[in-house]
Write a protein that holds these residues in place. Structure first.
Motif, PDB file in Angstrom:
ATOM      1  N   GLY A 128       4.116  14.575   5.786  1.00 12.13           N
ATOM      2  CA  GLY A 128       2.494  14.237   5.147  1.00 12.13           C
ATOM      3  C   GLY A 128       2.583  13.855   3.692  1.00 12.13           C
ATOM      4  N   TYR A 129       3.531  14.447   2.982  1.00  9.66           N
ATOM      5  CA  TYR A 129       3.350  14.219   1.559  1.00  9.66           C
ATOM      6  C   TYR A 129       3.895  12.819   1.263  1.00  9.66           C
ATOM      7  CZ  TYR A 129       5.294  15.018  -3.642  1.00  9.66           C
ATOM      8  OH  TYR A 129       5.434  14.906  -4.566  1.00  9.66           O
ATOM      9  N   TYR A 130       5.140  12.554   2.327  1.00  7.13           N
ATOM     10  CA  TYR A 130       5.527  11.173   1.908  1.00  7.13           C
ATOM     11  C   TYR A 130       4.543   9.888   2.457  1.00  7.13           C
ATOM     12  CZ  TYR A 130       8.874   7.156   2.261  1.00  7.13           C
ATOM     13  OH  TYR A 130       9.500   6.027   2.153  1.00  7.13           O
ATOM     14  N   LEU A 131       4.196  10.187   3.471  1.00  9.24           N
ATOM     15  CA  LEU A 131       3.106   9.510   3.823  1.00  9.24           C
ATOM     16  C   LEU A 131       1.894   9.161   3.157  1.00  9.24           C
ATOM     17  CD1 LEU A 131       2.587  10.311   7.573  1.00  9.24           C
ATOM     18  CD2 LEU A 131       3.694   8.206   6.897  1.00  9.24           C
ATOM     19  N   ALA A 132       1.362  10.204   2.490  1.00  5.02           N
ATOM     20  CA  ALA A 132       0.523   9.956   1.212  1.00  5.02           C
ATOM     21  C   ALA A 132       0.790   9.157   0.088  1.00  5.02           C
ATOM     22  CB  ALA A 132       0.262  11.492   0.627  1.00  5.02           C
ATOM     23  N   ILE A 133       2.231   9.278  -0.234  1.00  7.04           N
ATOM     24  CA  ILE A 133       2.759   8.576  -1.187  1.00  7.04           C
ATOM     25  C   ILE A 133       2.751   7.066  -0.698  1.00  7.04           C
ATOM     26  CG2 ILE A 133       4.860   8.058  -2.570  1.00  7.04           C
ATOM     27  CD1 ILE A 133       5.574  11.242  -2.305  1.00  7.04           C
ATOM     28  N   ILE A 134       3.336   6.737   0.375  1.00  9.85           N
ATOM     29  CA  ILE A 134       3.231   5.489   0.856  1.00  9.85           C
ATOM     30  C   ILE A 134       1.777   4.808   0.795  1.00  9.85           C
ATOM     31  CG2 ILE A 134       3.849   3.980   2.900  1.00  9.85           C
ATOM     32  CD1 ILE A 134       6.376   4.597   1.827  1.00  9.85           C
ATOM     33  N   GLN A 135       1.044   5.496   1.586  1.00 11.45           N
ATOM     34  CA  GLN A 135      -0.255   5.114   1.526  1.00 11.45           C
ATOM     35  C   GLN A 135      -0.999   4.715   0.305  1.00 11.45           C
ATOM     36  OE1 GLN A 135      -1.866   8.258   4.101  1.00 11.45           O
ATOM     37  NE2 GLN A 135      -1.586   6.941   6.014  1.00 11.45           N
ATOM     38  N   ASP A 136      -0.648   5.571  -0.806  1.00 12.48           N
ATOM     39  CA  ASP A 136      -1.339   5.438  -2.057  1.00 12.48           C
ATOM     40  C   ASP A 136      -0.820   4.277  -2.810  1.00 12.48           C
ATOM     41  OD1 ASP A 136      -2.996   6.756  -4.365  1.00 12.48           O
ATOM     42  OD2 ASP A 136      -1.237   6.530  -5.327  1.00 12.48           O
ATOM     43  N   SER A 137       0.623   4.073  -2.626  1.00 14.26           N
ATOM     44  CA  SER A 137       1.368   2.905  -3.252  1.00 14.26           C
ATOM     45  C   SER A 137       0.974   1.553  -2.609  1.00 14.26           C
ATOM     46  CB  SER A 137       2.782   2.973  -3.124  1.00 14.26           C
ATOM     47  OG  SER A 137       3.195   4.358  -3.610  1.00 14.26           O
ATOM     48  N   VAL A 138       0.778   1.651  -1.286  1.00 14.99           N
ATOM     49  CA  VAL A 138       0.304   0.494  -0.345  1.00 14.99           C
ATOM     50  C   VAL A 138      -1.058   0.194  -1.042  1.00 14.99           C
ATOM     51  CG1 VAL A 138      -0.703  -0.239   1.794  1.00 14.99           C
ATOM     52  CG2 VAL A 138       1.611   0.765   1.518  1.00 14.99           C
ATOM     53  N   ALA A 139      -1.834   0.755  -1.171  1.00 23.47           N
ATOM     54  CA  ALA A 139      -3.392   0.505  -1.675  1.00 23.47           C
ATOM     55  C   ALA A 139      -3.248  -0.214  -3.010  1.00 23.47           C
ATOM     56  CB  ALA A 139      -4.236   1.798  -1.891  1.00 23.47           C
ATOM     57  N   GLY A 140      -2.668   0.505  -3.869  1.00 21.66           N
ATOM     58  CA  GLY A 140      -2.423  -0.240  -5.283  1.00 21.66           C
ATOM     59  C   GLY A 140      -1.819  -1.787  -5.170  1.00 21.66           C
ATOM     60  N   LEU A 141      -0.828  -1.842  -4.441  1.00 22.53           N
ATOM     61  CA  LEU A 141      -0.214  -3.070  -4.283  1.00 22.53           C
ATOM     62  C   LEU A 141      -0.979  -4.135  -3.803  1.00 22.53           C
ATOM     63  CD1 LEU A 141       2.146  -5.101  -4.558  1.00 22.53           C
ATOM     64  CD2 LEU A 141       3.349  -4.189  -2.207  1.00 22.53           C
ATOM     65  N   VAL A 142      -1.595  -3.868  -2.351  1.00 21.93           N
ATOM     66  CA  VAL A 142      -2.467  -4.596  -1.725  1.00 21.93           C
ATOM     67  C   VAL A 142      -3.590  -4.991  -2.857  1.00 21.93           C
ATOM     68  CG1 VAL A 142      -4.074  -5.110   0.190  1.00 21.93           C
ATOM     69  CG2 VAL A 142      -1.746  -3.979   0.351  1.00 21.93           C
ATOM     70  N   THR A 143      -4.218  -4.247  -3.569  1.00 25.22           N
ATOM     71  CA  THR A 143      -5.389  -4.419  -4.339  1.00 25.22           C
ATOM     72  C   THR A 143      -4.782  -5.442  -5.421  1.00 25.22           C
ATOM     73  OG1 THR A 143      -6.535  -2.465  -4.028  1.00 25.22           O
ATOM     74  CG2 THR A 143      -7.039  -3.268  -6.153  1.00 25.22           C
ATOM     75  N   HIS A 144      -3.723  -5.167  -6.200  1.00 22.76           N
ATOM     76  CA  HIS A 144      -3.448  -6.035  -6.996  1.00 22.76           C
ATOM     77  C   HIS A 144      -3.172  -7.685  -6.443  1.00 22.76           C
ATOM     78  CE1 HIS A 144      -2.587  -2.751  -9.799  1.00 22.76           C
ATOM     79  NE2 HIS A 144      -2.187  -3.596 -10.706  1.00 22.76           N
ATOM     80  N   ALA A 145      -2.467  -7.789  -5.334  1.00 26.33           N
ATOM     81  CA  ALA A 145      -1.824  -8.812  -4.543  1.00 26.33           C
ATOM     82  C   ALA A 145      -3.011  -9.689  -4.279  1.00 26.33           C
ATOM     83  CB  ALA A 145      -0.824  -8.767  -3.580  1.00 26.33           C
ATOM     84  N   ALA A 146      -4.159  -9.213  -3.757  1.00 30.90           N
ATOM     85  CA  ALA A 146      -5.348  -9.938  -3.223  1.00 30.90           C
ATOM     86  C   ALA A 146      -6.500 -10.028  -4.081  1.00 30.90           C
ATOM     87  CB  ALA A 146      -5.804  -8.933  -1.776  1.00 30.90           C
ATOM     88  N   SER A 147      -6.261  -9.973  -5.478  1.00 31.10           N
ATOM     89  CA  SER A 147      -7.338 -10.087  -6.420  1.00 31.10           C
ATOM     90  C   SER A 147      -7.341 -11.622  -6.734  1.00 31.10           C
ATOM     91  CB  SER A 147      -6.815  -9.657  -7.783  1.00 31.10           C
ATOM     92  OG  SER A 147      -5.478 -10.032  -8.298  1.00 31.10           O
ATOM     93  N   GLY A 148      -8.464 -12.163  -7.313  1.00 29.09           N
ATOM     94  CA  GLY A 148      -8.564 -13.417  -7.733  1.00 29.09           C
ATOM     95  C   GLY A 148      -9.200 -14.241  -6.468  1.00 29.09           C
ATOM     96  N   LEU A 149     -10.154 -13.661  -5.749  1.00 27.45           N
ATOM     97  CA  LEU A 149     -10.472 -14.667  -4.515  1.00 27.45           C
ATOM     98  C   LEU A 149     -11.601 -15.630  -5.099  1.00 27.45           C
ATOM     99  CD1 LEU A 149     -11.177 -11.734  -2.019  1.00 27.45           C
ATOM    100  CD2 LEU A 149      -9.272 -13.245  -1.978  1.00 27.45           C
ATOM    101  N   ASP A 150     -11.961 -15.517  -6.223  1.00 27.66           N
ATOM    102  CA  ASP A 150     -12.721 -16.501  -6.802  1.00 27.66           C
ATOM    103  C   ASP A 150     -12.210 -17.481  -7.370  1.00 27.66           C
ATOM    104  OD1 ASP A 150     -11.894 -14.690  -8.710  1.00 27.66           O
ATOM    105  OD2 ASP A 150     -13.488 -15.169  -9.959  1.00 27.66           O
ATOM    106  N   LEU A 151     -10.981 -17.633  -7.116  1.00 24.57           N
ATOM    107  CA  LEU A 151     -10.420 -18.973  -7.853  1.00 24.57           C
ATOM    108  C   LEU A 151     -10.344 -19.975  -6.819  1.00 24.57           C
ATOM    109  CD1 LEU A 151      -7.424 -16.838  -9.754  1.00 24.57           C
ATOM    110  CD2 LEU A 151      -9.476 -17.932 -10.794  1.00 24.57           C
ATOM    111  N   PRO A 152      -9.889 -21.228  -7.308  1.00 24.32           N
ATOM    112  CA  PRO A 152      -9.657 -22.262  -6.434  1.00 24.32           C
ATOM    113  C   PRO A 152      -8.314 -21.957  -5.684  1.00 24.32           C
ATOM    114  CG  PRO A 152      -9.882 -23.043  -8.324  1.00 24.32           C
ATOM    115  CD  PRO A 152      -9.828 -21.811  -8.752  1.00 24.32           C
TER     116      PRO A 152
END
Length: 219
Positions: free
Chosen positions: A68-92
């Protein structure tokens, strides 16, 4: 109980909730570093508690088990990475693709333990962990597809071409943060060019998915 008394009673509960959330976040941050450097099977709960300088019971309180601890770490890390990578939707479109790659690299560069945990956590085969990691790949593929083609729902061949590129990026980025011989700008330019190659290959095999003009100019 009047309103002022109700407010006074609520404030300690709010502060307690905030402290609990902060403590949980602190344990996740510690766990990222532990699992980034040591495989899942090699770390016992006693090891984790000792290296985190906390009572083992505290980890059980927040996460119920080591998994459970490991899964929480994975999920938290994933949320940060996806948020960073999917930014800039207003750009060309072309700028959005470059922003996705730049944000992906920046996350890996500045959150190395979290990135290693996502890509190579070392838990062996665990269907739930693999599903979380597959979700990251699909999110990055979707972000690139939206930038390149203006939509996320793409045909199997186009999806596989982008997925192959994402998987190669994972390995290259891991090596880059472990052996930082290239600058961020050079690494980004390299990945942009290899993505251009993938997009041109997709177009050659399926003309319904033409590569953006910028990718053609790289040919």
């Amino acid at each position: 109980m009047n309103r002022s008394q109700q407010g006074a009673a609520a404030r300690p509960r709010v502060r307690g909730t905030e402290r609990s959330a902060a403590r949980r976040a602190e344990l996740i941050a510690i766990g990222r570093k532990l699992f980034a450097d040591t495989s899942y099977d090699a770390l016992s709960m006693d090891d984790i508690a000792r290296q985190a300088h906390v009572a083992k019971g505290l980890i059980y309180y927040y996460f119920q088990s080591k998994r459970g601890y490991y899964l929480a770490i994975i999920q938290d890390s994933v949320a940060g990475l996806v948020t960073h990578a999917a930014s800039g939707l207003d750009l060309p479109a072309v700028d959005r693709v470059q922003r996705t790659i730049d944000s992906y690299l920046r996350y890996a560069e500045h959150h190395q333990a979290a990135y290693r945990t996502i890509v190579s956590g070392g838990v062996g085969f665990d269907a739930e962990v693999h599903a979380i990691r597959d979700g990251v790949r699909e999110a990055i593929v979707a972000a690139i597809a939206e930038g390149a083609y203006g939509r996320r729902d793409i045909a199997p061949l186009a999806r596989m071409g982008l997925l192959a590129w994402v998987c190669s990026v994972e390995g290259a980025t891991l090596d880059w943060i472990d052996h930082p011989g290239l600058s961020h700008e050079t690494m980004r330019a390299l990945l942009v060019k290899t993505l251009g190659g993938a997009l041109r290959a997709i177009e050659e095999l399926d003309p319904a998915y033409p590569a953006p003009a910028a990718a053609r100019r790289q040919a």
